[in-house]
Design a protein around this motif. Sequence first.
Motif, PDB file in Angstrom:
ATOM      1  N   ARG A   1      21.995  -6.601 -11.091  1.00  0.00           N
ATOM      2  CA  ARG A   1      21.671  -5.180 -10.911  1.00  0.00           C
ATOM      3  C   ARG A   1      20.444  -5.075 -10.008  1.00  0.00           C
ATOM      4  NH1 ARG A   1      22.429  -4.409 -16.808  1.00  0.00           N
ATOM      5  NH2 ARG A   1      20.138  -4.341 -16.970  1.00  0.00           N
ATOM      6  N   GLY A   2      20.698  -4.752  -8.756  1.00  0.00           N
ATOM      7  CA  GLY A   2      19.582  -4.724  -7.805  1.00  0.00           C
ATOM      8  C   GLY A   2      18.976  -6.101  -7.675  1.00  0.00           C
ATOM      9  N   ASN A   3      17.664  -6.200  -7.921  1.00  0.00           N
ATOM     10  CA  ASN A   3      16.982  -7.499  -7.857  1.00  0.00           C
ATOM     11  C   ASN A   3      17.018  -8.253  -9.179  1.00  0.00           C
ATOM     12  OD1 ASN A   3      15.254  -6.111  -5.437  1.00  0.00           O
ATOM     13  ND2 ASN A   3      15.254  -8.347  -5.287  1.00  0.00           N
ATOM     14  N   THR A   4      17.707  -7.699 -10.165  1.00  0.00           N
ATOM     15  CA  THR A   4      17.686  -8.278 -11.504  1.00  0.00           C
ATOM     16  C   THR A   4      18.981  -9.042 -11.800  1.00  0.00           C
ATOM     17  OG1 THR A   4      16.280  -6.481 -12.293  1.00  0.00           O
ATOM     18  CG2 THR A   4      17.443  -7.774 -13.959  1.00  0.00           C
TER      19      THR A   4
ATOM     20  N   ILE B   1      30.748 -12.422  -9.655  1.00  0.00           N
ATOM     21  CA  ILE B   1      29.716 -11.812 -10.498  1.00  0.00           C
ATOM     22  C   ILE B   1      29.525 -10.364 -10.067  1.00  0.00           C
ATOM     23  CG2 ILE B   1      27.305 -11.883 -11.219  1.00  0.00           C
ATOM     24  CD1 ILE B   1      27.307 -14.882 -10.605  1.00  0.00           C
ATOM     25  N   PRO B   2      29.732  -9.417 -10.946  1.00  0.00           N
ATOM     26  CA  PRO B   2      29.531  -8.015 -10.580  1.00  0.00           C
ATOM     27  C   PRO B   2      28.125  -7.779 -10.026  1.00  0.00           C
ATOM     28  CG  PRO B   2      30.606  -8.172 -12.723  1.00  0.00           C
ATOM     29  CD  PRO B   2      30.197  -9.564 -12.344  1.00  0.00           C
TER      30      PRO B   2
ATOM     31  N   ARG C   1      16.103 -11.258 -15.459  1.00  0.00           N
ATOM     32  CA  ARG C   1      15.060 -11.835 -14.617  1.00  0.00           C
ATOM     33  C   ARG C   1      15.122 -11.182 -13.228  1.00  0.00           C
ATOM     34  NH1 ARG C   1      13.616 -13.397 -18.852  1.00  0.00           N
ATOM     35  NH2 ARG C   1      13.025 -15.509 -19.501  1.00  0.00           N
ATOM     36  N   GLU C   2      13.977 -10.714 -12.765  1.00  0.00           N
ATOM     37  CA  GLU C   2      13.910 -10.137 -11.425  1.00  0.00           C
ATOM     38  C   GLU C   2      13.586 -11.260 -10.435  1.00  0.00           C
ATOM     39  OE1 GLU C   2      11.023  -6.906  -9.444  1.00  0.00           O
ATOM     40  OE2 GLU C   2      12.262  -6.105 -11.097  1.00  0.00           O
TER      41      GLU C   2
ATOM     42  N   PRO D   1      19.908  -7.286  -2.966  1.00  0.00           N
ATOM     43  CA  PRO D   1      19.144  -6.993  -1.744  1.00  0.00           C
ATOM     44  C   PRO D   1      18.378  -8.186  -1.181  1.00  0.00           C
ATOM     45  CG  PRO D   1      17.984  -6.153  -3.674  1.00  0.00           C
ATOM     46  CD  PRO D   1      19.315  -6.664  -4.164  1.00  0.00           C
ATOM     47  N   GLY D   2      18.271  -9.253  -1.961  1.00  0.00           N
ATOM     48  CA  GLY D   2      17.560 -10.429  -1.482  1.00  0.00           C
ATOM     49  C   GLY D   2      18.481 -11.394  -0.754  1.00  0.00           C
TER      50      GLY D   2
END
Length: 513
Positions: free
Chosen positions: A334-337, A166-167, A346-347, A173-174
């Motif tokens: 994308r980041g936390n999403t 998954i890209p 969804r974050e 970060p979590g």
Amino acid sequence: MASTTAYHTPPVATEEPGAPAPEQMLDAVVIGAGFGGIAAAIKLREAGFRDVVVLEKGPDVGGCWRENTYPGCACDVPSHLYSYSFAPNPDWTRQYAPQAEIEQYVRDTVDAYGVRRDIRFGVEASGAAWDDTVQGWRLETSDGPLLARAVISAAGPLHQPLIPDIPGLADFPGTVFHSAEWNHDHDLTGERVAVIGSGASAIQFVPEIAPKVGRLELFQRTAPWLLPRIDFEIPRWARWAHRRVPGLRRAHRLAIFSIAETLGFAQRHPRFIAPLRAAATKHLHSQVKDPELRARLTPDYEPGCKRILFANTWYPALQRDNVDVISSGVAEVRGNTVVASDGTEREVDTIILATGFHVTDPPVATAVRGPDGRTMAETWGGSPQAYLGTTVAGFPNLFLLVGPNSALGHSSIIFVIEQQVHYAVEAMKHMRFHALGRIEVDRAVQERYLARVDERLKDAVWATGGCGSYYLDATGRTSTIWPWSLPRMQRMLHRFDAEHYRVERKVPAPVSS
């Protein structure tokens, strides 16, 4: 039937004066100390093979039942069938045994049969190559090289977690972990959690964690078919009866086996699948009243095409206020999403991968090299193939447990393991009796066998049910599932059919000068 074709016997090796002593040739190396490896160790010892080593990369026995410790982990086959026929357990506490109880059963069996001394814990096999000059397998392990007449691979298909490509997942970060590598040190209380996947593991752990998390986002590519799980605590009087009443355990086991075989029959003959569909649909409608959610949880393929699951708590968990079902796979992170393929975002704080295992591309296939120097994976070319799911043309003295076309979608895999272990031990006894150094299934025999397998499976639900699953390999072939009934498997593997193998007499050991 194929006639036996003998190999040319290589010249006898001689030992030069002053040469080092010959290496010890083990009777067999068994890879893995789960249900398969333990059965192999027990039956090899019973057959008189003393030079046997079991390699286990982990700290103890149990295989997938040692490694999978996620909340709610339990068997989806009734306990009295999910056990060795030669080591019945009258003391199962539940109809469907929890993970810890199964792991303890394996430990107890190992100790009862005295095979713990044959196991080398913390030792991983990294490769095996056939050596024609000694008619054996040279194995590289984390504890040094080994030489063995035969290798029994019992690593199992549910061994290496499948991490999806998954890209952005690697940059999340979590916290990220696979259900088979559960992070018990990470507290999920109040967290926003994404669960990717809705298979056998997810339906067990999601109901367990849903009450404690803040939000749970389930990303579901395809909904599973579910049947009710008739689970209960086995009362003390029933355990007493299983221990003391002659024939009760055998009769109980046979009854469970027979019921499971009716499910397997329907999967092989899809015209009989309607009762399964009706039962699963009734279960869904009785537990989910919201028509919109019910539509998202209704599979768009035939029951049995993917693994049929058994659960009573899955649908109620998905109707909690803090749970949302997203009917889509994940496109990227994308980041936390977490971004779904349908654009939903969804974050989250934690991602749990319930994405299964490498089933049709097992790691052992890339680690084993035959006489021609090619790995098994190279020989297979993306479509695993074996004779009786156990031996492979081009790979002498090698036996696979739960190999190609020997897995099940309806019953206990331990039944399969026992048949294949019996076949492998009978083959090794044949080699010992006839002083053979090498046996290898004839390629033409394997090809004719696989043609029969493919013909039987082309109309089965796994191929015609309208789904993609781990039952299908990269070429689209159904290379995972056993194509016939289990009684037929027992008949086919009961006798080692030496007439279907090419053989070579054993090379005499060097004589010291």
